[in-house]
Design a protein around this motif. Structure first.
Motif, PDB file in Angstrom:
ATOM      1  N   SER A 187       5.071  -0.873  14.047  1.00  0.00           N
ATOM      2  CA  SER A 187       5.406  -0.482  15.422  1.00  0.00           C
ATOM      3  C   SER A 187       4.352   0.481  15.949  1.00  0.00           C
ATOM      4  O   SER A 187       3.815   1.309  15.213  1.00  0.00           O
ATOM      5  CB  SER A 187       6.816   0.106  15.487  1.00  0.00           C
ATOM      6  OG  SER A 187       6.871   1.320  14.786  1.00  0.00           O
TER       7      SER A 187
ATOM      8  N   ASN B 220       5.624   2.768  11.249  1.00  0.00           N
ATOM      9  CA  ASN B 220       4.894   2.866  12.514  1.00  0.00           C
ATOM     10  C   ASN B 220       3.416   2.994  12.159  1.00  0.00           C
ATOM     11  O   ASN B 220       3.042   3.070  10.988  1.00  0.00           O
ATOM     12  CB  ASN B 220       5.426   4.001  13.404  1.00  0.00           C
ATOM     13  CG  ASN B 220       5.224   5.386  12.796  1.00  0.00           C
ATOM     14  OD1 ASN B 220       4.280   5.606  12.031  1.00  0.00           O
ATOM     15  ND2 ASN B 220       6.108   6.302  13.116  1.00  0.00           N
TER      16      ASN B 220
ATOM     17  N   GLY C 104       4.568   2.324  19.163  1.00  0.00           N
ATOM     18  CA  GLY C 104       5.024   3.041  20.347  1.00  0.00           C
ATOM     19  C   GLY C 104       4.917   2.188  21.597  1.00  0.00           C
ATOM     20  O   GLY C 104       5.285   1.008  21.593  1.00  0.00           O
TER      21      GLY C 104
ATOM     22  N   GLY D 251       3.700  -1.441  21.666  1.00  0.00           N
ATOM     23  CA  GLY D 251       4.481  -2.573  21.180  1.00  0.00           C
ATOM     24  C   GLY D 251       4.480  -2.697  19.676  1.00  0.00           C
ATOM     25  O   GLY D 251       4.523  -1.681  18.968  1.00  0.00           O
TER      26      GLY D 251
HETATM   27  N1  LIG Z   1       7.035   4.232  25.608  1.00  0.00           N
HETATM   28  C1  LIG Z   1       7.542   3.074  25.158  1.00  0.00           C
HETATM   29  N2  LIG Z   1       7.705   2.038  26.009  1.00  0.00           N
HETATM   30  C2  LIG Z   1       8.225   0.866  25.596  1.00  0.00           C
HETATM   31  N3  LIG Z   1       8.583   0.619  24.326  1.00  0.00           N
HETATM   32  C3  LIG Z   1       8.425   1.614  23.429  1.00  0.00           C
HETATM   33  C4  LIG Z   1       7.903   2.891  23.788  1.00  0.00           C
HETATM   34  N4  LIG Z   1       7.870   3.663  22.692  1.00  0.00           N
HETATM   35  C5  LIG Z   1       8.363   2.898  21.689  1.00  0.00           C
HETATM   36  N5  LIG Z   1       8.693   1.672  22.123  1.00  0.00           N
HETATM   37  C6  LIG Z   1       9.219   0.540  21.351  1.00  0.00           C
HETATM   38  O1  LIG Z   1       9.844   1.035  20.205  1.00  0.00           O
HETATM   39  C7  LIG Z   1       9.195   0.551  19.027  1.00  0.00           C
HETATM   40  C8  LIG Z   1       9.240   1.615  17.966  1.00  0.00           C
HETATM   41  O2  LIG Z   1       8.591   2.775  18.414  1.00  0.00           O
HETATM   42  P1  LIG Z   1       7.622   3.619  17.471  1.00  0.00           P
HETATM   43  O3  LIG Z   1       7.356   4.903  18.168  1.00  0.00           O
HETATM   44  O4  LIG Z   1       6.461   2.792  17.105  1.00  0.00           O
HETATM   45  O5  LIG Z   1       8.532   3.800  16.160  1.00  0.00           O
HETATM   46  P2  LIG Z   1       9.117   5.088  15.442  1.00  0.00           P
HETATM   47  O6  LIG Z   1      10.191   5.611  16.374  1.00  0.00           O
HETATM   48  O7  LIG Z   1       9.693   4.542  14.189  1.00  0.00           O
HETATM   49  O8  LIG Z   1       7.990   6.036  15.242  1.00  0.00           O
HETATM   50  C9  LIG Z   1       7.794   0.162  19.491  1.00  0.00           C
HETATM   51  O9  LIG Z   1       7.233  -0.834  18.663  1.00  0.00           O
HETATM   52  C10 LIG Z   1       8.064  -0.359  20.896  1.00  0.00           C
HETATM   53  O10 LIG Z   1       8.509  -1.696  20.852  1.00  0.00           O
END
Ligand SMILES: Nc1ncnc2c1ncn2[C@@H]1O[C@H](COP(=O)(O)OP(=O)(O)O)[C@@H](O)[C@H]1O
Ligand SMILES: O=P(O)(O)OC[C@H]1O[C@](O)(COP(=O)(O)O)[C@@H](O)[C@@H]1O
Length: 317
Positions: free
Chosen positions: A228, A191, A230, A233
């Motif tokens: 990633s 991430n 959050g 995207g």
């Molecule tokens: N609030 C959100 N709304 C829509 N999609 C989300 C949201 N949070 C995370 N995602 C999706 O989940 C993916 C992984 O989330 P992220 O928080 O970046 O990873 P990790 O859980 O490994 O820390 C993101 O790239 C996005 O596509």
């Protein structure tokens, strides 16, 4: 969506967890916090990936280390979900990770160290590793390491998998990520914070993230770097092509498992030889839906198809 699966997939979770998710209005340190609701379920990165893969139609084998004292819910999950259970049982108890979800969707993770894996169990795992990947093209190795497993030891597993011609999707952080990179996994999914940790500097915007991902790819010759971000995207460096996907605004229940759902979407799309756009749509859609629930899994395939259609995907470079 095709449910044809050319090959089974293997997910490895060195350090599974029982996730204890608690909901509360506002977390206040140093005082008694009253929880509104709680939920305990077997989890951990590779296990979450396996659940999503199964819901997508894959045949999945799951391995890693489970503590003998509380192994039952993990085996029960494998049975219920028809996951091929190849866990090694070690003395002790699998950790419980606490996830505190506040009203506004903010999550505080309390992730514990996990069991202690001894040398005999490690050797048993290593002896089994190549048998476990029999017939498998794609292996997911995900999450932190329990005590007794050094990052260097895990690096040798990645090396052995690579030697055996397996494509490894590797999702870890910190020292394990740093060591794993040296063994050149085929895909990594840091991430944005994990990528900044690796870069050793804050990465303020998309351009900075892309520059760091390119530096990482160039240094270790890793085919796929998925960054990633959050709710913002994902950015995906696939060979020399950049893709970006943005999800719609979601009603967040818990973000825990979003990253694992994304890894599962990539594993499925790649294992099915889907084109990059479709793969990215799927990975983004399953992870967007994951934030609307506790834990992972695809409850409704129609909802998934609708979500795939609403993800904005672009080839940006
Ligand atoms: N609030 C959100 N709304 C829509 N999609 C989300 C949201 N949070 C995370 N995602 C999706 O989940 C993916 C992984 O989330 P992220 O928080 O970046 O990873 P990790 O859980 O490994 O820390 C993101 O790239 C996005 O596509
Ligand atoms: O192995 P780690 O890095 O400690 O992470 C384990 C935790 O991550 C999770 O797999 C969730 O991960 P993501 O939110 O990144 O998808 C939890 O189920 C588990 O408690």
């Amino acid at each position: 969506m095709s449910h044809y699966s050319p090959a089974p997939l293997l997910t490895l979770t060195p350090n599974p967890a029982l996730d204890l998710t608690g909901h509360l209005d506002l977390l206040q340190p140093g005082v008694v916090n009253l929880m509104n609701a709680g939920h305990l379920h077997p989890a951990g990165k590779g296990i979450n990936v396996a659940r999503v893969l199964k819901d997508l139609g894959a045949h999945v084998r799951v391995g890693g280390f489970l503590g003998a004292e509380n192994q039952a819910p993990f085996h029960a999950l494998c049975q219920e979900q028809a996951l091929e259970d190849a866990f090694l049982v070690v003395p002790g108890a699998t950790r419980i990770n606490v996830k505190l979800v506040e009203q506004d969707g903010r999550v505080t993770d309390l992730n514990f160290p996990g069991v202690e894996v001894g040398e005999p169990e490690l050797q048993r795992f290593e002896q089994q590793l190549l048998t476990l990947c029999h017939g498998v093209d794609y292996v997911v190795l995900a999450g932190s390491l329990p005590r007794g497993v050094s990052p260097q030891r895990m690096q040798t597993w990645l090396g052995a998998l690579r030697e055996a011609g397996k494509r490894v999707l590797f999702d870890s952080s910190g020292a394990a990520l740093a060591a794993g990179l040296e063994a050149r996994p085929w895909l990594i999914k840091p991430n944005e914070h994990e990528l900044a940790d690796w870069a050793g500097e804050p990465l303020a915007d998309g351009e900075a993230l892309m520059a760091a991902a390119e530096a990482l790819q160039a240094r270790y010759q890793i085919e796929h770097v998925v960054v990633s971000r959050g709710a913002d995207g994902v950015l995906w460096l696939a060979g020399d092509t950049w893709w970006r996907a943005c999800p719609p605004r979601m009603q967040v229940v818990s973000t825990v498992g979003a990253g694992d759902s994304m890894v599962a979407g990539f594993a499925w799309g790649l294992n099915q030889h889907w084109d990059p756009e479709q793969t990215l749509r799927l990975a983004s859609a399953v992870s967007a839906l994951a934030v609307t629930q506790i834990g992972v899994g695809i409850a409704d395939h129609k909802q998934l198809a609708d979500m795939m259609a609403s993800i904005q995907v672009a080839r940006i470079r």
